[in-house]
Design a protein around this motif. Structure first.
Motif: not given
Length: 190
Positions: A98-106
């Motif tokens: 949450r909180r705008g955290f992101e995971i980039i594919k790979g």
């Protein structure tokens, strides 16, 4: 090295002995309350140094710790590795990023925990991260106290391996002796 880590845990009152109810519902004669050691930044850095040494060659791009126990561990590992550190948390009982955290594919990610016992939070976090496209390379923790036969489906990199016996409540010697049980963790009973 294990002795040095255990000495720091004892010195900060993070290693407790008594009668404890774990978040898994099991009972134990020992408990590792990592919040007690993590309140001292210099000691947090010291107990996590051997973990960083074990994981620094894995090509990690991001560190993700499940809340609560993994938040400070994630930050300290990220600091020592020079990598971004974020965390997952529960919303309506489900682990989420949450909180705008992101995971980039790979993206190569390591999960950061304070203690791994049953692996419940670790496995839930792994599932969330993989659903977002991350490549989870393992879990890094201060203490690995998994009983024999408990697997989390990925490598575990710990500062210390502890063998603290756990019991079902019905087989717990401390319960049979009438000792009061303490629930020190952050998660409710499952």
């Amino acid at each position: 090295m294990d002795k040095q880590i255990i000495d720091i845990l004892k010195e900060t009152e993070a290693f407790l002995e008594g009668h404890f109810l774990l978040s898994s519902g099991k009972h134990s004669k020992g408990y590792v309350q990592c919040a007690k050691v993590l309140r001292f930044p210099d000691k947090a850095a010291k107990v996590l140094e051997p973990v960083v040494d074990k994981i620094k060659g894995l090509g990690i791009e991001k560190v993700v710790g499940p809340a609560m126990g993994g938040v400070i561990v994630s930050y300290e590992l990220g600091r020592q590795l020079g990598k971004e550190a974020v965390f997952t948390e529960r919303k309506d009982g489900q682990m989420e990023l949450r909180r705008g955290f992101e995971i980039i594919k790979g993206e190569k990610v390591i999960i950061a925990e304070d203690v791994v016992t049953t692996g419940k939070s670790t496995i839930e976090t792994k599932e969330v991260l993989e659903a977002l496209g991350a490549e989870v390379v393992g879990v890094a923790c201060i203490a690995d106290r998994r009983p024999e036969g408990v697997e989390v489906g990925m490598p575990v990199f710990s500062a210390v391996k502890l063998n603290i016996e756990t019991f079902d409540a019905s087989d717990c010697p401390a319960c049979k002796a009438g000792e009061p049980v303490v629930k020190p963790g952050s998660r409710g009973n499952m």
